[in-house]
Design a protein around this motif. Structure first.
Motif, PDB file in Angstrom:
ATOM      1  N   LEU A  88       0.820  -1.205   0.000  1.00 41.33           N
ATOM      2  CA  LEU A  88       0.000   0.000   0.000  1.00 41.33           C
ATOM      3  C   LEU A  88       0.863   1.268   0.000  1.00 41.33           C
ATOM      4  O   LEU A  88       0.565   2.215  -0.737  1.00 41.33           O
ATOM      5  N   HIS A  89       1.917   1.287   0.774  1.00 44.99           N
ATOM      6  CA  HIS A  89       2.815   2.448   0.768  1.00 44.99           C
ATOM      7  C   HIS A  89       3.411   2.668  -0.622  1.00 44.99           C
ATOM      8  O   HIS A  89       3.451   3.800  -1.119  1.00 44.99           O
ATOM      9  N   ALA A  90       3.895   1.601  -1.238  1.00 44.69           N
ATOM     10  CA  ALA A  90       4.523   1.722  -2.567  1.00 44.69           C
ATOM     11  C   ALA A  90       3.520   2.207  -3.608  1.00 44.69           C
ATOM     12  O   ALA A  90       3.838   3.066  -4.434  1.00 44.69           O
ATOM     13  N   LEU A  91       2.312   1.674  -3.568  1.00 43.67           N
ATOM     14  CA  LEU A  91       1.287   2.093  -4.534  1.00 43.67           C
ATOM     15  C   LEU A  91       0.849   3.531  -4.267  1.00 43.67           C
ATOM     16  O   LEU A  91       0.587   4.288  -5.206  1.00 43.67           O
ATOM     17  N   ASN A  92       0.792   3.909  -3.013  1.00 40.56           N
ATOM     18  CA  ASN A  92       0.475   5.289  -2.668  1.00 40.56           C
ATOM     19  C   ASN A  92       1.498   6.242  -3.280  1.00 40.56           C
ATOM     20  O   ASN A  92       1.139   7.261  -3.874  1.00 40.56           O
ATOM     21  N   ASP A  93       2.769   5.896  -3.158  1.00 46.37           N
ATOM     22  CA  ASP A  93       3.827   6.732  -3.723  1.00 46.37           C
ATOM     23  C   ASP A  93       3.780   6.728  -5.253  1.00 46.37           C
ATOM     24  O   ASP A  93       3.867   7.776  -5.883  1.00 46.37           O
ATOM     25  N   GLU A  94       3.661   5.533  -5.807  1.00 42.57           N
ATOM     26  CA  GLU A  94       3.722   5.397  -7.269  1.00 42.57           C
ATOM     27  C   GLU A  94       2.584   6.135  -7.964  1.00 42.57           C
ATOM     28  O   GLU A  94       2.778   6.770  -9.000  1.00 42.57           O
ATOM     29  N   TYR A  95       1.394   6.035  -7.411  1.00 41.60           N
ATOM     30  CA  TYR A  95       0.205   6.597  -8.070  1.00 41.60           C
ATOM     31  C   TYR A  95      -0.319   7.859  -7.387  1.00 41.60           C
ATOM     32  O   TYR A  95      -1.425   8.304  -7.690  1.00 41.60           O
ATOM     33  N   ASP A  96       0.468   8.417  -6.474  1.00 44.47           N
ATOM     34  CA  ASP A  96       0.100   9.655  -5.789  1.00 44.47           C
ATOM     35  C   ASP A  96      -1.339   9.598  -5.272  1.00 44.47           C
ATOM     36  O   ASP A  96      -2.159  10.478  -5.535  1.00 44.47           O
TER      37      ASP A  96
END
Length: 135
Positions: A22-30
């Motif tokens: 979830l953290h990585a996807l939050n960063d990747e997709y703003d």
């Protein structure tokens, strides 16, 4: 790319599988998920700590929900299809969606389930590319 972000959260910052996804996807997709909201996904790591659904799958579905839901999940166009597509592709790729089936294959002493998370991120990226976010 999402899988480079996975490495940082999972290995460097020592988050569990669901949190890292979830953290990585939050960063990747703003996605702009507030920091305190990540507590909600923590209990899904390790297949809810008892080998059930893989945390990477749960983290990806949480990202879809955050990105797509405007009011309620069951009234959100495309959410069911996107979540189902991610779950089906995930299960086809890995042969299971259960942590207790996947971790004996993917879990390594030094990197835990990093390889699985990176592949799950690639699957998520494919699904994300095919959805229309209406927020």
């Amino acid at each position: 790319m999402t899988k480079e972000r996975i490495y940082d959260y999972f290995i460097n910052k020592d988050f569990n599988c669901a949190e890292s996804m979830l953290h990585a996807l939050n960063d990747e997709y703003d996605l702009q998920i507030p920091d305190h909201a990540f507590k909600l996904i923590g209990g899904f790591g390790g297949g809810m700590a008892c080998g059930k659904n893989c945390g990477a799958l749960c983290g990806g579905c949480a990202a879809l929900g955050w990105a797509m839901i405007q009011d309620r999940a069951h009234t959100t166009p495309g959410l069911r299809e996107a979540a189902a597509e991610y779950a089906v592709k995930f299960t086809r790729h890995f042969g299971s969606d259960r942590c207790d089936c996947l971790s004996p294959v993917y879990k390594k002493p030094d990197t835990r389930c990093l390889q699985l998370l990176e592949q799950a991120a690639d699957i998520f990226d494919q699904v994300w590319g095919g959805i229309n976010i209406g927020k």
